[in-house]
Design an enzyme around this catalytic site. Sequence first.
Site, PDB file in Angstrom:
ATOM      1  N   SER A   1     -50.018 -17.313  -0.068  1.00 46.33           N
ATOM      2  CA  SER A   1     -49.928 -16.440  -1.112  1.00 46.33           C
ATOM      3  C   SER A   1     -49.328 -16.131  -2.409  1.00 46.33           C
ATOM      4  CB  SER A   1     -50.016 -14.902   0.215  1.00 46.33           C
ATOM      5  OG  SER A   1     -48.175 -15.663   0.990  1.00 46.33           O
TER       6      SER A   1
ATOM      7  N   LYS B   1     -45.526  -5.866   2.202  1.00 41.51           N
ATOM      8  CA  LYS B   1     -45.382  -6.430   1.306  1.00 41.51           C
ATOM      9  C   LYS B   1     -45.537  -5.677   0.515  1.00 41.51           C
ATOM     10  CE  LYS B   1     -47.623 -11.112   2.261  1.00 41.51           C
ATOM     11  NZ  LYS B   1     -48.859 -12.163   1.381  1.00 41.51           N
TER      12      LYS B   1
END
Length: 725
Positions: free
Chosen positions: A598, A641
């Site tokens: 990611s 996030k």
Amino acid sequence: MNDDTNTDERPPDGEEHSSSNGRTRSGDERDRVDSDPSRDDLGGADDWEDDVPVPSDGPESGNGQADAPADEPDERTIDDLGSDVQIDAEIDEESEDGLLGGLQIDSTAEIKVPDRLVDQVIGQEHARDVVMKAAKQRRHVMMIGSPGTGKSMLAKAMSELLPKEELQDVLVYHNPDDGNEPKVRTVPSGKGDQIVEAHKEEARKRNQMRSFLMWIIIAIVLGYSLIIAGNILLGILAAGIIYLAFRYGSRGSDAMIPNLIVNTADQQTAPFEDATGAHAGALLGDVRHDPFQSGGMETPSHDRVEPGAIHKANKGVLFVDEINTLDVRSQQHLMTAIQEGEFGITGQSERSSGAMVQTEPVPCDFVMIAAGNLDAMENMHPALRSRIKGYGYEVYMDDTIEDTPEMRRKYARFIAQEVEKDGRLPHFTDDAIEEVILEARRRAGRKGHLTLELRNLGGLVRVAGDIARADDAEYTTREHILQAKGRSRSIEQQLADDYIQRRKDYELQVADGYVPGRVNGLAVMGEDSGIVLPVMAEVTPSQGPGEVIATGQLKEMAQEAVSNVSAIIKKFSDEDITQKDIHIQFVQAGEGGVDGDSASITVATAVISALEGVGVDQSLAMTGSLSVRGDVLPVGGVTHKIEAAAKTGCDRVIIPEANLQDVMIEDEYEDMIEIIPVSHISEVLDVALEGEPEKDSLVDRLKTITGSALDKQSVSQGPSSPSPQ
């Protein structure tokens, strides 16, 4: 044990032996149990015959299968599952789109909890179908899935579905021919206690008779030695010898009392044995060590036999979670028990006297439910898995389920179930139920879905109820749920919050200005904790062939992501990077290192910025995977996030466009941060890099090289070309 074992002759000394089917017993024992427990002729009857007759309408037919009870002529079908259980409350169809799915309730007190455990399972319709089929046909099941998705609950539900009428008691008898090979016998449930009590009563009467006879003989000897022989010392010595002889002889009578190792008299449902993490003795049975093995002080071997979980689960369910943690030897024996339906008990320690003991086969006709995470299949014995698959089902437990009005109503019932199960929590108001359902949506991480990791969600329910109870509140409200969300943070979330605060204290986090080669990446700790992970890149002259050097405890997937990024960089750059080393550092990655891909767009942006000497906006954070052609691919944990970026002080965050539907951040963060979805690395650079001419040149060149024809105006952001602030 064979079916014809000891059925054609009367065992010595009045001992009753039987075959493994548990259907034989002596006529004198039947009389003793059913009519006169005090009868003395345990071994003197001549009417040794087959076991207790089974009534024609009994629980077992001739083939050993359970017949349907007379008052339930129609068997339950697959449709009679928890997924079809309706909520016993008023439903307004016009308001089904609401968080309560149309339920017209004020609190969970108005929701009735189903009696059957299988009806209380939320979601997992496929798994429940399998469990119902397996219960009807007595098939084994292997359940694989994330923790807290209902594996153990379904296993317990199967034990409720199995017929109780088949239960048996298991007794172990002394073997007069070989003390190290005790005899095993099975009898209908509840008869074991009666048999043991009858034997104890008989032994007590015999001991009374022996004691009476002993004292008469001692009195005669003492009288003879005192009156006739005139030697009292000789009489006392003789009396002592007689006393010891009678006491030693009485041990043989005590040894005749059988050991009831499996007693199902008080069972209301079929047995359920959880053998998760059990050692060999607890799983397969054991024989206790006897330190006094001679001299008349030893304990008879049949009295030292201990049943294992496989024997206690006879006619019921044996549940083993994390099946791969069992050692190979135990898995092999477990496979044998499944195949044979019986397994003899022996001492599991080779240094114990119990290792010399081996009972006749003990019935263990159980339904096996093995469970675990995905890695459980890797270390599982292939033959054991084949046995379960060949005679049963394999099922994968869902992590999420579609968010429908019916499921939202069942989540309301789930809260009612948790309140009733705990017994100490105040009921939840309608707005509290709505907040829990919102949290279920958020934890699912997918748009239009609800999480099925209900154990963790149940933890939130209990914490909120505890807070309400501490406040002496009549009901648990939405405010209590909000407080519970703060107090029930995971260890990873607490560490992440502490990590963010420390970075602020030591001014390690840069949240403004433009810095070449430095990008605020985003990562996830555990499953639900976001964290900002800066990535720095530096380009230096190489002393040999140029290479890409990445540090920060990168794991395999992260290293592969760096390799993919380097392909784009080599294709993008006008410079000859064969003579340069590209250093990539994941700053303060932590002890666990970096796993996953990611951070791909973060690495690409940092390296391109360092190569071209163009600054990166430090008020921006980003996450996203990257293909070798520059397409931004979706990643996990975007909600957590984004919240981490907001906590750190970032103003904007870049996420993959495909993840936009998965964003479910808390209301408090919505005004703190701008979310920018992107689909190509050129869009990332367009947003992140500093300066107009330099940036436009880089972006246009990258579009041309990667074969992308993207339109700048399609990027969801504020000003298309941000300038330094």
